[in-house]
Design a protein around this motif. Sequence first.
Motif, PDB file in Angstrom:
ATOM      1  N   GLN A  18       1.062  -1.391   0.047  1.00 53.68           N
ATOM      2  CA  GLN A  18       0.369  -0.145   0.142  1.00 53.68           C
ATOM      3  C   GLN A  18       0.935   0.685  -0.059  1.00 53.68           C
ATOM      4  OE1 GLN A  18      -3.068  -0.283   0.015  1.00 53.68           O
ATOM      5  NE2 GLN A  18      -3.210  -2.351  -0.314  1.00 53.68           N
ATOM      6  N   PRO A  19       0.107   2.637  -0.458  1.00 54.71           N
ATOM      7  CA  PRO A  19      -0.690   2.903  -1.014  1.00 54.71           C
ATOM      8  C   PRO A  19      -1.035   2.034  -2.263  1.00 54.71           C
ATOM      9  CG  PRO A  19       0.179   4.691  -1.500  1.00 54.71           C
ATOM     10  CD  PRO A  19       0.948   4.129  -0.819  1.00 54.71           C
ATOM     11  N   VAL A  20      -2.247   1.571  -2.917  1.00 50.38           N
ATOM     12  CA  VAL A  20      -2.363   0.669  -4.350  1.00 50.38           C
ATOM     13  C   VAL A  20      -2.970   1.422  -5.296  1.00 50.38           C
ATOM     14  CG1 VAL A  20      -3.323  -0.999  -5.776  1.00 50.38           C
ATOM     15  CG2 VAL A  20      -2.100  -1.610  -3.488  1.00 50.38           C
ATOM     16  N   GLY A  21      -2.688   2.883  -6.574  1.00 49.38           N
ATOM     17  CA  GLY A  21      -3.428   3.397  -6.984  1.00 49.38           C
ATOM     18  C   GLY A  21      -2.391   4.392  -7.930  1.00 49.38           C
ATOM     19  N   PRO A  22      -2.931   5.032  -8.378  1.00 52.16           N
ATOM     20  CA  PRO A  22      -2.398   6.479  -9.318  1.00 52.16           C
ATOM     21  C   PRO A  22      -2.414   7.330  -8.333  1.00 52.16           C
ATOM     22  CG  PRO A  22      -4.401   6.146  -9.909  1.00 52.16           C
ATOM     23  CD  PRO A  22      -4.119   4.616  -9.723  1.00 52.16           C
ATOM     24  N   LEU A  23      -1.124   8.260  -8.774  1.00 53.39           N
ATOM     25  CA  LEU A  23      -0.322   9.735  -7.809  1.00 53.39           C
ATOM     26  C   LEU A  23      -2.092   9.982  -7.231  1.00 53.39           C
ATOM     27  CD1 LEU A  23       2.222  11.304 -10.129  1.00 53.39           C
ATOM     28  CD2 LEU A  23       2.324   9.171  -8.067  1.00 53.39           C
ATOM     29  N   ALA A  24      -2.663  10.260  -7.526  1.00 52.45           N
ATOM     30  CA  ALA A  24      -4.195  10.991  -7.433  1.00 52.45           C
ATOM     31  C   ALA A  24      -5.086  10.135  -6.593  1.00 52.45           C
ATOM     32  CB  ALA A  24      -4.929  11.495  -8.503  1.00 52.45           C
ATOM     33  N   MET A  25      -4.926   9.568  -6.117  1.00 46.26           N
ATOM     34  CA  MET A  25      -5.822   7.475  -5.886  1.00 46.26           C
ATOM     35  C   MET A  25      -4.320   7.709  -3.888  1.00 46.26           C
ATOM     36  SD  MET A  25      -7.585   5.743  -8.100  1.00 46.26           S
ATOM     37  CE  MET A  25      -8.396   4.719  -6.608  1.00 46.26           C
ATOM     38  N   GLN A  26      -3.603   8.496  -4.505  1.00 49.14           N
ATOM     39  CA  GLN A  26      -2.746   7.969  -2.791  1.00 49.14           C
ATOM     40  C   GLN A  26      -2.824   8.623  -1.589  1.00 49.14           C
ATOM     41  OE1 GLN A  26       1.661   7.379  -4.893  1.00 49.14           O
ATOM     42  NE2 GLN A  26       1.245   6.353  -6.068  1.00 49.14           N
ATOM     43  N   ASP A  27      -3.091   8.299  -1.086  1.00 43.23           N
ATOM     44  CA  ASP A  27      -3.081   9.274   0.386  1.00 43.23           C
ATOM     45  C   ASP A  27      -1.407   9.441   1.069  1.00 43.23           C
ATOM     46  OD1 ASP A  27      -3.995  10.102   3.299  1.00 43.23           O
ATOM     47  OD2 ASP A  27      -3.255   8.357   4.091  1.00 43.23           O
ATOM     48  N   PRO A  28      -1.180  10.622   1.330  1.00 45.05           N
ATOM     49  CA  PRO A  28       0.351  11.023   1.829  1.00 45.05           C
ATOM     50  C   PRO A  28       0.151  10.749   2.978  1.00 45.05           C
ATOM     51  CG  PRO A  28      -1.108  13.097   1.015  1.00 45.05           C
ATOM     52  CD  PRO A  28      -2.019  11.816   0.759  1.00 45.05           C
ATOM     53  N   ALA A  29      -0.494  10.076   3.877  1.00 44.30           N
ATOM     54  CA  ALA A  29      -0.010   9.246   5.001  1.00 44.30           C
ATOM     55  C   ALA A  29       0.354   8.192   4.659  1.00 44.30           C
ATOM     56  CB  ALA A  29      -1.203   9.740   5.948  1.00 44.30           C
ATOM     57  N   ALA A  30       0.338   7.646   3.815  1.00 39.02           N
ATOM     58  CA  ALA A  30       0.462   6.219   3.277  1.00 39.02           C
ATOM     59  C   ALA A  30       1.735   5.830   2.630  1.00 39.02           C
ATOM     60  CB  ALA A  30      -0.722   5.142   2.987  1.00 39.02           C
ATOM     61  N   VAL A  31       1.448   7.290   1.992  1.00 42.30           N
ATOM     62  CA  VAL A  31       2.925   6.760   1.613  1.00 42.30           C
ATOM     63  C   VAL A  31       4.630   6.813   1.950  1.00 42.30           C
ATOM     64  CG1 VAL A  31       4.468   8.167  -0.221  1.00 42.30           C
ATOM     65  CG2 VAL A  31       2.337   7.981  -0.990  1.00 42.30           C
ATOM     66  N   ALA A  32       3.707   7.879   3.606  1.00 42.09           N
ATOM     67  CA  ALA A  32       4.933   7.713   4.178  1.00 42.09           C
ATOM     68  C   ALA A  32       5.135   6.778   5.039  1.00 42.09           C
ATOM     69  CB  ALA A  32       5.122   9.511   4.888  1.00 42.09           C
ATOM     70  N   ARG A  33       4.484   5.892   5.347  1.00 39.21           N
ATOM     71  CA  ARG A  33       3.922   4.962   6.314  1.00 39.21           C
ATOM     72  C   ARG A  33       5.318   3.689   5.023  1.00 39.21           C
ATOM     73  NH1 ARG A  33       2.610   1.096   9.685  1.00 39.21           N
ATOM     74  NH2 ARG A  33       1.979  -0.885   8.539  1.00 39.21           N
ATOM     75  N   ALA A  34       4.433   3.493   3.441  1.00 37.33           N
ATOM     76  CA  ALA A  34       5.143   2.982   3.023  1.00 37.33           C
ATOM     77  C   ALA A  34       7.088   3.257   2.709  1.00 37.33           C
ATOM     78  CB  ALA A  34       4.490   3.372   1.578  1.00 37.33           C
ATOM     79  N   VAL A  35       6.998   4.359   2.442  1.00 40.79           N
ATOM     80  CA  VAL A  35       8.704   4.417   2.833  1.00 40.79           C
ATOM     81  C   VAL A  35       9.246   3.689   3.876  1.00 40.79           C
ATOM     82  CG1 VAL A  35      10.573   6.452   2.241  1.00 40.79           C
ATOM     83  CG2 VAL A  35       8.377   6.393   1.036  1.00 40.79           C
ATOM     84  N   ALA A  36       8.980   4.951   5.770  1.00 42.61           N
ATOM     85  CA  ALA A  36       9.465   4.261   6.323  1.00 42.61           C
ATOM     86  C   ALA A  36       9.271   2.578   6.828  1.00 42.61           C
ATOM     87  CB  ALA A  36       8.484   4.798   7.452  1.00 42.61           C
ATOM     88  N   LEU A  37       8.763   1.740   6.597  1.00 43.74           N
ATOM     89  CA  LEU A  37       8.183   0.665   6.540  1.00 43.74           C
ATOM     90  C   LEU A  37       9.205   0.010   5.098  1.00 43.74           C
ATOM     91  CD1 LEU A  37       7.446  -2.299   7.970  1.00 43.74           C
ATOM     92  CD2 LEU A  37       5.686  -1.945   6.239  1.00 43.74           C
ATOM     93  N   ASN A  38       8.693   0.094   4.242  1.00 43.48           N
ATOM     94  CA  ASN A  38       9.532  -0.938   3.274  1.00 43.48           C
ATOM     95  C   ASN A  38      11.169  -0.235   2.895  1.00 43.48           C
ATOM     96  OD1 ASN A  38       7.245  -1.407   2.327  1.00 43.48           O
ATOM     97  ND2 ASN A  38       6.929  -0.845   0.349  1.00 43.48           N
ATOM     98  N   ILE A  39      11.704   1.092   3.417  1.00 47.93           N
ATOM     99  CA  ILE A  39      13.276   1.393   2.833  1.00 47.93           C
ATOM    100  C   ILE A  39      13.848   1.898   4.340  1.00 47.93           C
ATOM    101  CG2 ILE A  39      14.621   2.911   1.806  1.00 47.93           C
ATOM    102  CD1 ILE A  39      12.117   3.452  -0.258  1.00 47.93           C
ATOM    103  N   ALA A  40      13.353   3.027   4.812  1.00 48.48           N
ATOM    104  CA  ALA A  40      14.083   3.221   6.089  1.00 48.48           C
ATOM    105  C   ALA A  40      14.051   2.142   6.964  1.00 48.48           C
ATOM    106  CB  ALA A  40      13.477   4.108   6.428  1.00 48.48           C
ATOM    107  N   ALA A  41      12.958   0.916   7.329  1.00 50.95           N
ATOM    108  CA  ALA A  41      13.486  -0.091   8.952  1.00 50.95           C
ATOM    109  C   ALA A  41      14.143  -0.490   8.435  1.00 50.95           C
ATOM    110  CB  ALA A  41      11.892  -0.371   8.751  1.00 50.95           C
ATOM    111  N   PRO A  42      14.648  -1.498   7.228  1.00 51.57           N
ATOM    112  CA  PRO A  42      15.630  -2.012   6.326  1.00 51.57           C
ATOM    113  C   PRO A  42      16.930  -1.296   6.437  1.00 51.57           C
ATOM    114  CG  PRO A  42      13.627  -2.298   4.759  1.00 51.57           C
ATOM    115  CD  PRO A  42      13.362  -1.124   5.705  1.00 51.57           C
ATOM    116  N   LEU A  43      17.117   0.359   5.878  1.00 52.36           N
ATOM    117  CA  LEU A  43      18.608  -0.194   5.794  1.00 52.36           C
ATOM    118  C   LEU A  43      18.957   0.602   7.518  1.00 52.36           C
ATOM    119  CD1 LEU A  43      17.500   0.565   2.831  1.00 52.36           C
ATOM    120  CD2 LEU A  43      18.821   2.720   2.589  1.00 52.36           C
ATOM    121  N   MET A  44      18.062   1.093   8.294  1.00 49.70           N
ATOM    122  CA  MET A  44      18.789   1.324  10.293  1.00 49.70           C
ATOM    123  C   MET A  44      19.427   0.207  10.542  1.00 49.70           C
ATOM    124  SD  MET A  44      14.795   4.365  10.062  1.00 49.70           S
ATOM    125  CE  MET A  44      15.409   4.447  12.259  1.00 49.70           C
ATOM    126  N   LEU A  45      17.880  -0.964  10.071  1.00 50.74           N
ATOM    127  CA  LEU A  45      18.797  -1.932  10.517  1.00 50.74           C
ATOM    128  C   LEU A  45      19.899  -2.953  10.019  1.00 50.74           C
ATOM    129  CD1 LEU A  45      14.924  -3.955  10.819  1.00 50.74           C
ATOM    130  CD2 LEU A  45      16.923  -3.725  12.493  1.00 50.74           C
TER     131      LEU A  45
END
Length: 241
Positions: free
Chosen positions: A82-109
Amino acid sequence: MIKAIVTGHTHGLGAAIAAELLGRGIAVLGIARSAAAGIGSQVALDLSDSAALAAWLAGPDLAAWLADADSVLLINNAGTVQPVGPLAMQDPAAVARAVALNIAAPLMLAGAVAAARPPSAACRILHVSSGAGRGAYPGWSVYCATKAALDQHARAAALDAIAGLRICSLAPGVIDTAMQAEIRAASLAQFPLRERFDALKREGELTDPADCAARLVGYLLGEGFGSEPVADLRSVAPPGV
């Protein structure tokens, strides 16, 4: 002693990886929002909360758990589509969560484990990536971008040539997990290629998580791990290996 850290160990592929490691006599530390039965060492942590993860990594617990290891494994499995959908359908908070979970956490660990391991301990880091990081899909711009980031992180970290450390960003194939159910639940407006994934389920083409975990752990522990910083499990560990 081999010790492994598995993120997102409570369900899906993460649970199967943890079970496979335990079955091989490898101690597992699971990190997820909730606990799972059968795993003695667990940390309840929302990996999309980068501040909370940073605070835990700044404490003594990681180094203390790794202190008696002569070999350390980190499997960065936790992630979200998540978020799934074209740009205008993406919730900014969901984008931030995805970046934190999918990128920041693995790199930090990855950085924290490399630093906290005992000086003589070997270290292997596996990012669970995706073919979506290597080919674009409509509706998956965030997911594709975050998985591509893991691939580039592994490539660059490998160039550091750190003694005793191997790293690989590995695409495991299409697995029968809750993430696949999420994909099939998306509307065609969100994900125009949904029928392709419906067909994979309908035709029995999804890989069983336990089968995938056995191959993934076998590759992680094998001599060839890290020879290529970006790989596909279907190529490096065919069925039966």
